[in-house]
Structure formats: structure tokens, C-alpha cells
Design a protein around this motif. Structure first.
Motif, PDB file in Angstrom:
ATOM      1  N   LYS A 118     -41.609  16.920 -10.529  1.00 57.50           N
ATOM      2  CA  LYS A 118     -40.503  16.425  -9.789  1.00 57.50           C
ATOM      3  C   LYS A 118     -41.061  15.173  -9.223  1.00 57.50           C
ATOM      4  O   LYS A 118     -40.254  14.109  -9.295  1.00 57.50           O
ATOM      5  N   THR A 121     -40.997  12.373 -11.687  1.00 64.96           N
ATOM      6  CA  THR A 121     -39.418  11.900 -12.065  1.00 64.96           C
ATOM      7  C   THR A 121     -39.065  11.005 -11.101  1.00 64.96           C
ATOM      8  O   THR A 121     -38.425  10.000 -11.322  1.00 64.96           O
ATOM      9  N   VAL A 127     -37.583   8.001 -15.925  1.00 68.93           N
ATOM     10  CA  VAL A 127     -37.805   9.130 -16.533  1.00 68.93           C
ATOM     11  C   VAL A 127     -36.482  10.004 -15.939  1.00 68.93           C
ATOM     12  O   VAL A 127     -36.662  10.142 -14.667  1.00 68.93           O
ATOM     13  N   GLU A 129     -36.177  13.570 -17.165  1.00 63.60           N
ATOM     14  CA  GLU A 129     -36.525  14.845 -17.044  1.00 63.60           C
ATOM     15  C   GLU A 129     -37.924  14.803 -17.635  1.00 63.60           C
ATOM     16  O   GLU A 129     -38.269  14.212 -18.371  1.00 63.60           O
ATOM     17  N   ASN A 143     -37.683  20.275 -14.762  1.00 60.70           N
ATOM     18  CA  ASN A 143     -37.124  19.840 -13.439  1.00 60.70           C
ATOM     19  C   ASN A 143     -35.506  20.184 -13.343  1.00 60.70           C
ATOM     20  O   ASN A 143     -35.172  20.644 -12.141  1.00 60.70           O
ATOM     21  N   PHE A 203     -41.722  14.169 -21.455  1.00 62.01           N
ATOM     22  CA  PHE A 203     -41.046  13.019 -20.633  1.00 62.01           C
ATOM     23  C   PHE A 203     -39.894  12.650 -21.321  1.00 62.01           C
ATOM     24  O   PHE A 203     -39.856  11.943 -22.240  1.00 62.01           O
TER      25      PHE A 203
END
Length: 777
Positions: A118, A121, A127, A129, A143, A203
Motif C-alpha cells: 500500500k 502505491t 502505480v 496496483e 492492494n 507493479f
């Protein structure tokens, strides 16, 4: 005179001339028309040619500039994501998940990993996810979806595609993610695994945000291609599959030794197309832009129409003017008679003739002087053009065609010879304040004169060319083909030593000199120059206040070195020292970190290690509650990039980063609870040999045990008991390395029995104390 009267006069003139005269008159009219049209066509054609060249050069310059900016911006984003992926993939959370027997059912373990994903992100707007696939347990931590079985995962086909690929790390357009507008960066785990991966870290990056960094020129179509010649991303807003890169052109790019350049190649439909490329030195990605040739011709369609109508207009004007001049040309008798009469009346004809002859002689002398001045100017301009040609050759901005070889012949540059490049950099030029920008030309001119004077007294040196490129003086030497390469390098090292001593003596400047390899063809000057630049980067091992001579084959030992391991234990020690406010211990840990990274003699590895260390320190500050945007405004990575040697890097961390860390930490400590936690940490460190309890520490700071436990977990990141155990293990590690005490003595020093310490140490270090001592001593 009215037009009607004028035309009557023209027709009247026709009536007074004979038939032969009239035929001659018609010929003169046509000759006048042609004489009016040819200059227009010639000048228009030349101007059109000049305009095409000018527009072509402008488009080439704009394309190269836009591509360079596009590459710098995109590479920064991609590298940041790759570094974050590497950091997560090598973290203990991920690596221990492969060996943990109950990982599939450990909910708290899953939450820790999800928190890490998290953060990745939230810290990067590109990014969308991040998900982790554990191949051993067949589960996914995402996530968006949290814990989810492999069979129920939305991107199941993407994972199957990743497992099929033979690359451990890559940017891929996966089938399902691409439909959602994502490009994926995948990392098979662990990093050194050669067989079936134990896990995958992915990613998912937003394509639309990356496309905002593509060049905005309407005629420029851009691509990002990986070293395996696979398309990572293309400018779909402009191309719409109308344009694609040519395989032959792509082969030319990958086979080129230059990091950037441009050339023309025929496209699939046969049209001539401009290709511009810029290659990432570290990761091998190709940033490619193409410009169709019809872009230029379309922009000049108005000019072609203008030439046509101009020719037509001048043709009409030429006809009318010719008729008018011919009417005047057929009344010459009176003018001849007047001229004859004026000569007969002139009494000083002889003296006038003498004056005319003297005037002609004076004019011839003046013309001769102008000729000599013009010759000197052409010679001077020829020298400047030669320097410009060498600069383009060095930087790889040339195109191998007939014009290139004709220029070599014109400037007397042999194609086959022993060429080698030397790059001279004033290492302290940007570090002191005594020089201003206006002093740069003076400094470069002085150093250039010193070099020329030394070379003039050296009989071994023959051909030499010196040009200024950015903050470097680049010297290109050419030696006869029969000279031995080893002898050339040996003499250049002596010459470099003489130059550095002279510059230090006369200008009080410390310089570094990088020397490339010897090549037998003039087109390889670019390669030798790039090698000299790379050699100069190895100043990182040297002291900051000394002159340095670096030959590329002497310094590039990283290719022969073994496997590289990032000193993560030293990083953890340094971060712990900063957290508890022990700056002196942090400095000692920094020197150990620098010493460990410098063993591998790799410029890229060292800089990336320090970048990872800086990233970890910034992450620690962010976890303490500091605003990450405020920290990024300081451009810490940009400051680190400008530093040349390890000594300077250590000084920057100690004098800039550590005080900044202390200041930000002290500001956060003003908040309620910070001082209490810090006081408890100091108490634990000072009484590490005792059996320390939560109740005991709560009484020390006048808080309830439950409140102190929650506060400690929030501020430190681990619970109270875990922190005590970690500190005892760290103290045991220090005693193992710094003393010869027995295991039982070390156990007593940290408040444990030998058996309990051995069990605890093996849990956190994954080895025994004896093994740890043997490994680090």
C-alpha cells in the motif's frame, strides 16, 4: 504616359523596322522573357532548397531535444519503480514468506505485506496496483483485493504469461492488465532464482500518466523499447497504428555504439523517415522517435504555390519590360552621336587616359589586398568548421554517408589511424565559489594552452585536436597505424601526469583525466570518448583534493568481480542509530557501509547502494510522520548525483542529511508521546544486560503499560518486546565482531543464558553466533 499611348508607341516602332529587324526584335523579346524567368526559378529553387534544409535541421533539433527530455523524465519514473520493486522484493517480509511453514494462514503476516504494498502505491502516483503472488502457497496479496486465491484472481492469465517468460525482471504488456490501461513491471522472486520462481511481484503502472511525458510535437511519434527489442510503450494518441518502426532501423540502433543519434531510413511504404534514438546507459532501454518525411514537404506546399505564381507574375512583368526596353534600344543613333561629339570636344584626353590607368592599377592593388584578407578569413573559418566537425564526431552526432567521408578528406583527417580520446575534467570546478560562470572560458583557455605547450615539446605525440564539451576538455590523439596500443597508453599516462602537475602548479586546480581505449578507425572516436567519460566516473574511489589519472581498462574491475550483495545489515544499524539519536554511531555505520560498497569497484553499484540508503532514510522519516512532499522538494537525490567521490558522499551524509534527519525528528518529538518513547529507547540501550519489562518502563515515564505499548508500536514500528529482543541481538552482534568474548560471556552481557541467546540469535540472524563471527571477522 498612359498605357494606351505607350502601346501605340510600341506598334509604331514595329512599323519603322525592317523584316530582319523585326525577327531580331522578337528574339530579343523572348530572350528578355527567359532572362526574367530564369533568375526567379533559380532564386526560388535555391531558397526552396535552403528552406527545406533549414526546416529539416529545425525538426531534427526539436526532435532530439524533445526525445532527450522525454528519456530523462520517463527513465526517472521507470527507475524509481524498479528500485522500489527491488527494495520490496529483497525485504525480509518477502524472502521469509518462502520459508515460513504457516504463511498461507498467517493473517498478521499478510497484513504487514499488504501495508508495504500500500505504501508503494501511495508514494507513486503512477502505480495503480501492486500484488504479490506466492507460488508455493498459490495465493495472492493485492492492494485492491487483499488476500485472494490464485484461481479467483482477476489477472490469472497475466501470472501464467509471466511464468512463461524467461526474464526475471521486465516491463511487459500483459493481456489482462493492458485492457485496463496498465503496463506491468514484473520481478520473479527470489532475485537470484534460476528455476521456477517461488513468487512474483508485479507493479501495474498507469499508461495514460506515462503518455503525458511523451513528446507533444504533432509530427513526432515515439516509442520505448526494451533491450530484447520488445515494445514497452508507444504514443498511441498520435500513431494510431499508422506508423511503426522499421526492423532495419531498429537493428541499426541496437548495433550502434553511440548512446544517442539520428539517421534516415526508408519506412515500410518506401518513404524516407527520420529516426532519432536515445539509449539508457544503465538499463539498455531505447527511446525512439520517428518523423515521416512528408511532414516537411506538407509544410512547404504553400511555398511551392508561391513560387509558381511568382514565376508567372515575373514572366508577365519581364515581357512588358522587355518590350519597353526594346523600344528604347532602337533609338541609339542620337546617343552615339552625342557621345562622339563629347569626345571630340575633350582637350585633355591624354591626361584623362593616364588617370584612368592609375585608377585601374589602384583598384587591382585593392582587389589583391581583399583577396589576401579573404584567404585568411577562409582559413580561419576552415579551422572553426574542423573543430565543429570533431565535436560532432566525438559526441556521436554524425551520420555515416558520403558527406562524412568528404569532410574527413577536406579537413585532412585520416580514416585509418590509431585514435584515442582523453577527457579532462576540473573536479573541483563546481565545488568552489571562487570561479563564476564568466570565468569558465578563461579557465578552459588556460588549460588548453598548457596542454598545447606540453604536447609541442613531446616528440611522441603527432596529431591532436582539443574541443570543449560541457564542463570537459576533450583531446583526441591520432597515431600512425604501426604504433603499438600499449605503448600509446603508456605514453598518454605520462603525458596526463605532466598535464595534471602543470595545471595544479600554474592554476591551482585539481583535475581528473579519463583515457579511453585505442581504436583504428576515426568513427570509433565516439566510443573512446564515452569510455574516457566512464573512466572519469571512477573518481568516486579517490580523494577529493587530488589530481587523478584513470584509464578505462584499469578501473573497470567490476566486470571481473563476483556477485554483489547489498550491505543491508549495515543499513539497518545506521537507521537504528538515527532513530535513537546516536549520530556518532550513525557516522561510524556510514563509514562501514561505504567501505563495504567500495569493495566491488563498480561505479553504478556504489551509486545505487547510496541511492537505496538515501531512500531508506527518507522512508524512515516518512514513517515518523514527516511530509514526503516537503522532503522531495529538497531534491536530495539531485544533490547526491552531483557528488564525485566516496569521501564527498560521506561528508554530504554527515554534514547535510544527518543534521536534516535530526532536525525533522526533533520537530516531530515536540508532539505528545515522542519524548516518552525516546526516553524508553535510551533506557533499553543503557540497560541491555537487564531483564527489561514494559511495566518498569511505563513507571519510568509515568504512563500506563497499555498506553505505552500502543504508543511504542506507533512511533517505533515494532512492539515493545520485539524492540528489546532486536536490541539484545544487535548488541550480541557487536560483541561478536568487536571482542573475543566467549558465547557464554556475550549471553551474560545481554541478560540471557547461552542456550536462550543461541535460540534467539538464530531466529533473528538465521545463523549461530560462531557463524556470524567467522563471517564478519
Amino acid at each position: 504616359m498612359k498605357m494606351a499611348d505607350w502601346l501605340k508607341g510600341v506598334f509604331k516602332t514595329f512599323n519603322f523596322i525592317t523584316g530582319n529587324q523585326r525577327k531580331y526584335f522578337h528574339r530579343l523579346i523572348w530572350l528578355g522573357c527567359i532572362s526574367a524567368c530564369i533568375p526567379v526559378l533559380l532564386i526560388g529553387g535555391l531558397y526552396y532548397y535552403w528552406l527545406i534544409n533549414s526546416l529539416t535541421q529545425q525538426i531534427e533539433s526539436e526532435t532530439q531535444s524533445a526525445l532527450g527530455l522525454f528519456k530523462e523524465r520517463s527513465e526517472s519514473i521507470l527507475q524509481t519503480i524498479e528500485m522500489e520493486s527491488n527494495k520490496i522484493g529483497t525485504s525480509s517480509l518477502i524472502t521469509e514468506s518462502f520459508t515460513s511453514p504457516d504463511f498461507a494462514n498467517d493473517l498478521f503476516y499478510h497484513l504487514e505485506i499488504l501495508d508495504t504494498l500500500k505504501v508503494a502505491t501511495l508514494e507513486n502516483r503512477f502505480v495503480a496496483e501492486v500484488y504479490y503472488f506466492n507460488n508455493r502457497n498459490n495465493i495472492i496479496l493485492s492492494n485492491e483485493y487483499g488476500y485472494i486465491p490464485y484461481q479467483s484472481f482477476k489477472y490469472q492469465k497475466d501470472i501464467d504469461e509471466i511464468l512463461k517468460t524467461n526474464q526475471n525482471v521486465a516491463w511487459l504488456n500483459l493481456p489482462e492488465s493492458s485492457k485496463d490501461g496498465y503496463i506491468s513491471f514484473i520481478r520473479k522472486l527470489p532475485n537470484l532464482n534460476a528455476g521456477t520462481p517461488l513468487g512474483i511481484l508485479v507493479f501495474q503502472v498507469k499508461k495514460d500518466l506515462l503518455l503525458e511525458y511523451f513528446p507533444t510535437e504533432r509530427y513526432q511519434f515515439s516509442f520505448i523499447i526494451d533491450p530484447q527489442e520488445r515494445l514497452i510503450l508507444q504514443d498511441i494518441d498520435y500513431t494510431k497504428d499508422l506508423y511503426t518502426y522499421n526492423d532495419n532501423a531498429l537493428n541499426l540502433v541496437f548495433n550502434s555504439n553511440a548512446s544517442s543519434g539520428m539517421f534516415y531510413e526508408k519506412n515500410v511504404d518506401g518513404t524516407n523517415t527520420l529516426y532519432a534514438y536515445n539509449q539508457s546507459a544503465s538499463f539498455g532501454r531505447i527511446y525512439l522517435s520517428i518523423v515521416p518525411n512528408d511532414v516537411i514537404t506538407d509544410q512547404l506546399s504553400w511555398f511551392r504555390s508561391m513560387i509558381f505564381y511568382s514565376v508567372l507574375g515575373f514572366l508577365c512583368i519581364g515581357i512588358l519590360l522587355t518590350i519597353y526596353n526594346m523600344r528604347r534600344a532602337y533609338n541609339p543613333i542620337k546617343e552615339i552621336m552625342d557621345y562622339t561629339m563629347s569626345i571630340s570636344k575633350n582637350k585633355n584626353k591624354k591626361s584623362d587616359s593616364i588617370i584612368d590607368i592609375n585608377m585601374i592599377i589602384d583598384n587591382l592593388k585593392n582587389l589583391n589586398q581583399e583577396k589576401e584578407m579573404l584567404g585568411k578569413y577562409i582559413k580561419k573559418m576552415n579551422l572553426s568548421l574542423r573543430e565543429l566537425f570533431f565535436q560532432q564526431l566525438i559526441e556521436g552526432d554524425h551520420i555515416l554517408n558520403n558527406n562524412f567521408y568528404s569532410q574527413c578528406k577536406e579537413y585532412n583527417i585520416p580514416l585509418e589511424s590509431n585514435y584515442v580520446a582523453m577527457v579532462i575534467n576540473m573536479t573541483n570546478y563546481n565545488d568552489i565559489n571562487s570561479f563564476e560562470d564568466k570565468d569558465k572560458p578563461i579557465i578552459f583557455f588556460s588549460v588548453k594552452n598548457i596542454i598545447l605547450e606540453i604536447i609541442a615539446n613531446n616528440k611522441y605525440i603527432e596529431g591532436v585536436e582539443i574541443v570543449s564539451i560541457k564542463n570537459n576538455l576533450v583531446t583526441v590523439f591520432s597515431f600512425p597505424s604501426e604504433r603499438n596500443s600499449d605503448d600509446i597508453i603508456k605514453n598518454l599516462k605520462k603525458l596526463s601526469l605532466n598535464i595534471s602537475e602543470s595545471v595544479e602548479k600554474y592554476l591551482s586546480l585539481n583535475i581528473s583525466i579519463g583515457i579511453g581505449n585505442v581504436y583504428s578507425n576515426v568513427i570509433d572516436v565516439t566510443t573512446s570518448y564515452n569510455q574516457a567519460l566512464t573512466a572519469n566516473k571512477y573518481r568516486i574511489y579517490q580523494e577529493k583534493d587530488t589530481s587523478i589519472i584513470l584509464y578505462i581498462d584499469d578501473v573497470e574491475q567490476s566486470k571481473k568481480s563476483g556477485m554483489f550483495f547489498y550491505p543491508r545489515e549495515l543499513e539497518k544499524k545506521l537507521l537504528e542509530s538515527l532513530k535513537v539519536g546516536d549520530i556518532k554511531q550513525a557516522e561510524r555505520n556510514l563509514f562501514e557501509f561505504s567501505k563495504a560498497t567500495s569493495l566491488y569497484k563498480s561505479y553504478n553499484q556504489i551509486y545505487q547502494c547510496f541511492h537505496l540508503l538515501l531512500s531508506s532514510i527518507i522512508m524512515t522519516l516518512e514513517k515518523q510522520g514527516n511530509c514526503i512532499n516537503d522532503i522531495f522538494e529538497l531534491d536530495l537525490f539531485g544533490q547526491l548525483k552531483e557528488i564525485h567521490t566516496i569521501d564527498e558522499i560521506n561528508e554530504w551524509f554527515i554534514n547535510n542529511l544527518f543534521p536534516l534527519y535530526k532536525t525533522l525528528t526533533e520537530e516531530k518529538e515536540k508532539l505528545p508521546g515522542k519524548n516518552a518513547v525516546k526516553q524508553v529507547c535510551h533506557f533499553i540501550n543503557d540497560n541491555i544486560a537487564q531483564d527489561i519489562t514494559l511495566t518498569q518502563c511505563a513507571e519510568l515515564v509515568n504512563l500506563t503499560p497499555s498506553y505505552l505499548s500502543r504508543l511504542f508500536k506507533k512511533e517505533v514500528g515494532v512492539n515493545f518486546r520485539e524492540y528489546v529482543l532486536i536490541r539484545k541481538v544487535e548488541e550480541a552482534k557487536n560483541l561478536c565482531i568487536e571482542t573475543d568474548a566467549r558465547i557464554s560471556e556475550i549471553a551474560k552481557a545481554v541478560g540471557y543464558s547461552e542456550r536462550n541467546l543461541t535460540r534467539l540469535f538464530h531466529k533473528y540472524a538465521d545463523m549461530t553466533l560462531s557463524q556470524y563471527r567467522n563471517m564478519h571477522r
